[in-house]
Scaffold this active site. Structure first.
Site, PDB file in Angstrom:
ATOM      1  N   CYS A  86       0.837  -1.201   0.000  1.00 51.43           N
ATOM      2  CA  CYS A  86       0.000   0.000   0.000  1.00 51.43           C
ATOM      3  C   CYS A  86       0.878   1.260   0.000  1.00 51.43           C
ATOM      4  O   CYS A  86       1.549   1.552  -0.977  1.00 51.43           O
ATOM      5  CB  CYS A  86      -0.982  -0.042   1.168  1.00 51.43           C
ATOM      6  SG  CYS A  86      -2.349   1.129   0.989  1.00 51.43           S
ATOM      7  N   HIS A 181      -3.640  -5.147   0.764  1.00 53.68           N
ATOM      8  CA  HIS A 181      -3.058  -5.591   2.041  1.00 53.68           C
ATOM      9  C   HIS A 181      -3.050  -7.118   2.135  1.00 53.68           C
ATOM     10  O   HIS A 181      -4.054  -7.719   2.518  1.00 53.68           O
ATOM     11  CB  HIS A 181      -3.849  -4.998   3.216  1.00 53.68           C
ATOM     12  CG  HIS A 181      -3.623  -3.538   3.409  1.00 53.68           C
ATOM     13  ND1 HIS A 181      -2.604  -3.042   4.191  1.00 53.68           N
ATOM     14  CD2 HIS A 181      -4.267  -2.455   2.894  1.00 53.68           C
ATOM     15  CE1 HIS A 181      -2.628  -1.713   4.163  1.00 53.68           C
ATOM     16  NE2 HIS A 181      -3.624  -1.333   3.379  1.00 53.68           N
ATOM     17  N   GLU A 183      -1.668  -8.884   4.339  1.00 52.58           N
ATOM     18  CA  GLU A 183      -1.596  -9.331   5.732  1.00 52.58           C
ATOM     19  C   GLU A 183      -2.962  -9.548   6.371  1.00 52.58           C
ATOM     20  O   GLU A 183      -3.071 -10.221   7.399  1.00 52.58           O
ATOM     21  CB  GLU A 183      -0.780  -8.335   6.578  1.00 52.58           C
ATOM     22  CG  GLU A 183      -1.424  -6.971   6.805  1.00 52.58           C
ATOM     23  CD  GLU A 183      -1.175  -5.962   5.684  1.00 52.58           C
ATOM     24  OE1 GLU A 183      -1.265  -4.752   5.966  1.00 52.58           O
ATOM     25  OE2 GLU A 183      -0.904  -6.377   4.541  1.00 52.58           O
ATOM     26  N   SER A 235       0.846 -13.509  38.155  1.00 53.62           N
ATOM     27  CA  SER A 235      -0.538 -13.045  38.304  1.00 53.62           C
ATOM     28  C   SER A 235      -1.543 -14.140  37.964  1.00 53.62           C
ATOM     29  O   SER A 235      -2.714 -14.045  38.312  1.00 53.62           O
ATOM     30  CB  SER A 235      -0.781 -11.853  37.375  1.00 53.62           C
ATOM     31  OG  SER A 235      -0.734 -12.273  36.020  1.00 53.62           O
ATOM     32  N   GLY A 236      -1.084 -15.166  37.255  1.00 50.83           N
ATOM     33  CA  GLY A 236      -2.023 -16.171  36.755  1.00 50.83           C
ATOM     34  C   GLY A 236      -2.489 -15.843  35.353  1.00 50.83           C
ATOM     35  O   GLY A 236      -3.206 -16.612  34.726  1.00 50.83           O
ATOM     36  N   GLY A 237      -2.072 -14.665  34.831  1.00 47.92           N
ATOM     37  CA  GLY A 237      -2.376 -14.302  33.449  1.00 47.92           C
ATOM     38  C   GLY A 237      -1.466 -15.054  32.494  1.00 47.92           C
ATOM     39  O   GLY A 237      -0.509 -15.721  32.907  1.00 47.92           O
ATOM     40  N   VAL A 238      -1.735 -14.923  31.201  1.00 46.63           N
ATOM     41  CA  VAL A 238      -1.001 -15.690  30.188  1.00 46.63           C
ATOM     42  C   VAL A 238       0.500 -15.394  30.229  1.00 46.63           C
ATOM     43  O   VAL A 238       1.325 -16.306  30.297  1.00 46.63           O
ATOM     44  CB  VAL A 238      -1.564 -15.399  28.774  1.00 46.63           C
ATOM     45  CG1 VAL A 238      -0.703 -16.060  27.700  1.00 46.63           C
ATOM     46  CG2 VAL A 238      -3.000 -15.873  28.665  1.00 46.63           C
ATOM     47  N   ASP A 239       0.866 -14.112  30.192  1.00 46.31           N
ATOM     48  CA  ASP A 239       2.281 -13.751  30.054  1.00 46.31           C
ATOM     49  C   ASP A 239       3.118 -14.218  31.243  1.00 46.31           C
ATOM     50  O   ASP A 239       4.146 -14.876  31.074  1.00 46.31           O
ATOM     51  CB  ASP A 239       2.436 -12.235  29.855  1.00 46.31           C
ATOM     52  CG  ASP A 239       1.689 -11.740  28.629  1.00 46.31           C
ATOM     53  OD1 ASP A 239       1.470 -12.546  27.710  1.00 46.31           O
ATOM     54  OD2 ASP A 239       1.308 -10.557  28.595  1.00 46.31           O
ATOM     55  N   SER A 240       2.680 -13.876  32.457  1.00 44.63           N
ATOM     56  CA  SER A 240       3.493 -14.247  33.626  1.00 44.63           C
ATOM     57  C   SER A 240       3.511 -15.764  33.820  1.00 44.63           C
ATOM     58  O   SER A 240       4.505 -16.324  34.288  1.00 44.63           O
ATOM     59  CB  SER A 240       3.000 -13.537  34.894  1.00 44.63           C
ATOM     60  OG  SER A 240       1.745 -14.017  35.301  1.00 44.63           O
ATOM     61  N   SER A 241       2.430 -16.448  33.425  1.00 42.51           N
ATOM     62  CA  SER A 241       2.388 -17.912  33.560  1.00 42.51           C
ATOM     63  C   SER A 241       3.399 -18.579  32.636  1.00 42.51           C
ATOM     64  O   SER A 241       4.095 -19.524  33.025  1.00 42.51           O
ATOM     65  CB  SER A 241       0.980 -18.437  33.251  1.00 42.51           C
ATOM     66  OG  SER A 241       0.045 -17.907  34.159  1.00 42.51           O
TER      67      SER A 241
END
Length: 525
Positions: A86, A181, A183, A235-241
């Site tokens: 584009c 585009h 993507e 925290s139990g969230g995705v990233d920290s787990s």
């Protein structure tokens, strides 16, 4: 010896398109490492990165304006393939001697592109065949300007009725430009085009997979940490787990996780985190019950931004207190992911705008003299989830709907009180349980309940009740930048409402939020 997963790499230069991160995610899905940089990089930086190919993203500016962004000249002298998307195609055309004009007719939405000349980029790619026997592609357009004259040594490889140069190529230099585009999912064969560019034209090998990412991360953590101890706020969230699992795999008991129960979590969440990571996976976890401390800090605060800041401040204080008890901890692990890195490294032309403050960016005490371990800083969220699956974390936990860092602190409107949190926790649990029961949970992108600090008259039996109101919120979205409210069945909503009002003493009314984003945000605060 682990494979060098960064051996083959693509550089994506960002000209400001809302789709730019999608390009990077598509390249990663192909199995090739890439990085996303602002357009105003230096020749030295590009040389140092040493890409196998370069992609120029779309953008909102007009090439016809004198102060609009341009690709560094070195991009076209680096001797590697270049793909302009584009705006990226327009600046490529203009910088190499072609001509771009503003058009009074914007092309926005689905379009059919006719391939008029064979090219490496579109080899064996088609959605249909035109009457005159040429391949045709279903694509997504979003542009006002268009290329009117292509540069010398380029050929036009695709057209639309309103766009005389919908794609162009210089096969000798391996330069390609597409006005659409590839993507976005609306461009049906877009992923195949990007795969041809990355694998066939740039000759990149697919070395970037969840298994090799884990192998690489584990080796790097071991090298960085050695025999030192590491501390992580879990925290139990995705990233920290996922960070916890990676570091545990790398250095085992050298990792101590600190789980802060702030009283703003979902129903039974603290217990679930301790059972999963402590009992099941065998991690070292310290649980800190800090509900009173957080609620005390939130007393009398109604403004959402001030609530976020108070929650962030108290978390840092609690975490700091615990880390001081761990005398041998030399490293602090964080769940920083690649979009956080991109955001903080905004272009030096600086056009970023803060909508909401993020609770987990910065804010750690200056005197916390520890090194940082950030094993996810190269990964997008979808990659973090795939790595989590490879590490053995449960699917339901990794693909759970997003939950804000401040938790129920921003889902209780106005001042946060324990009574409100307890009511909200139970109402939200019923809503989520029923979404699972009706097989609707994975059909919506995010669903939750909001506590409204207003009382409403209700009737229970022969008596009159005057109790609190909650709102159900469910949205459908691809990227969370825009969202539609989810059209959940009326009988389902009625059933959820009945359960909440009948089972929770203190709630007399349930409403359903039918606001889209924009104009509303997904979270109420």
């Amino acid at each position: 010896m682990s494979k060098n997963i960064h051996k083959h790499r693509i550089l994506i230069l960002d000209f400001g398109s809302q789709y730019t991160q999608l390009i990077a995610r598509r390249v990663r899905e192909i199995g090739v490492y890439c990085e996303l940089w602002a357009w105003d990089v230096t020749e030295e930086q590009i040389r140092e990165f040493n890409p196998d190919g370069i992609i120029l993203s779309g953008g909102p500016e007009s090439v016809t304006e004198s102060d609009s962004p341009r690709a560094p000249e070195y991009v076209f002298n680096a001797g590697v393939p270049v793909l302009g998307v584009c705006y990226g195609m327009q600046t490529m055309a203009e910088q190499l001697g072609g001509k771009v004009e503003s058009s009074d007719k914007r092309e926005f939405g689905y379009a059919k592109v006719k391939l008029v000349k064979d090219s490496e980029l579109f080899h064996n790619i088609e959605d249909a065949i035109t009457e005159d026997g040429r391949p045709e592609l279903d694509v997504w357009m979003s542009h006002g300007d268009k290329v009117m004259e292509i540069p010398v040594d380029f050929v036009t490889i695709a057209v639309t009725p309103t766009c005389p140069h919908a794609a162009m190529a210089n096969e000798a230099k391996r330069f390609y430009g597409v006005q659409f585009h590839p993507e976005v999912t609306h461009t049906v064969q877009g992923a195949r085009m990007l795969e041809r560019f990355v694998k066939e034209i740039c000759h990149c090998e697919a070395l970037w997979t969840p298994a090799t990412i884990i192998e690489d991360a584990v080796a790097r953590i071991r090298e960085q940490v050695g025999t030192d101890e590491v501390i992580l706020g879990l925290s139990g969230g995705v990233d920290s787990s996922v960070v916890a699992m990676l570091i545990h795999r790398a250095v085992g008991k050298q990792l101590t996780c600190v789980f802060v129960d702030n009283g703003l979590l979902r129903l039974n969440e603290g217990q679930q985190v301790m059972e999963m990571f402590g009992d099941h996976f065998g991690l070292n976890i310290i649980k800190v019950d800090a509900e009173e401390r957080f609620l005390s800090a939130l007393k009398g605060i109604a403004d959402p931004e001030l609530k976020r800041k108070a929650i962030g401040r108290v978390f840092v204080e609690v975490f700091d207190d615990e880390s001081k008890k761990l005398k041998n901890a030399k490293w602090l692990a964080q769940g920083t992911i690649y979009p956080d890195v991109i955001e903080s490294a905004a272009s030096k032309t600086g056009k970023a705008h803060v909508i909401k403050s993020h609770h987990n960016v910065g804010g750690l005490p200056d005197d916390m003299k520890m090194g940082l371990v950030e094993p996810l800083r190269e990964l997008f969220k979808d990659e973090v989830r795939r790595v989590g699956l490879e590490l053995g974390l449960p699917y339901n936990m990794l693909y759970r709907h997003p939950f804000p860092g401040p938790g129920l602190g921003v889902r209780v409107l106005g001042e946060v009180k324990k009574e409100y949190c307890d009511l909200l926790r139970r109402a939200d649990a019923i809503f989520i349980e029923e979404l699972h029961n009706a097989d609707l949970y994975n059909k919506v992108s995010q669903a939750f309940t909001v506590f409204l600090p207003v009382r409403s008259v209700g009737v229970m039996g022969d008596g009159r009740k005057y109790d609190w109101v909650v709102s159900l919120r469910a949205v459908e979205t691809i990227d969370f930048m825009t969202a539609h409210w989810a059209h959940l069945p009326y009988d389902f909503l009625g059933h959820v409402s009945n359960r909440i009002i009948n089972e929770i003493n203190g709630i007399s009314r349930v409403v359903y939020d039918i606001s889209g984003k924009p104009p509303a945000t997904i979270e109420w605060e």
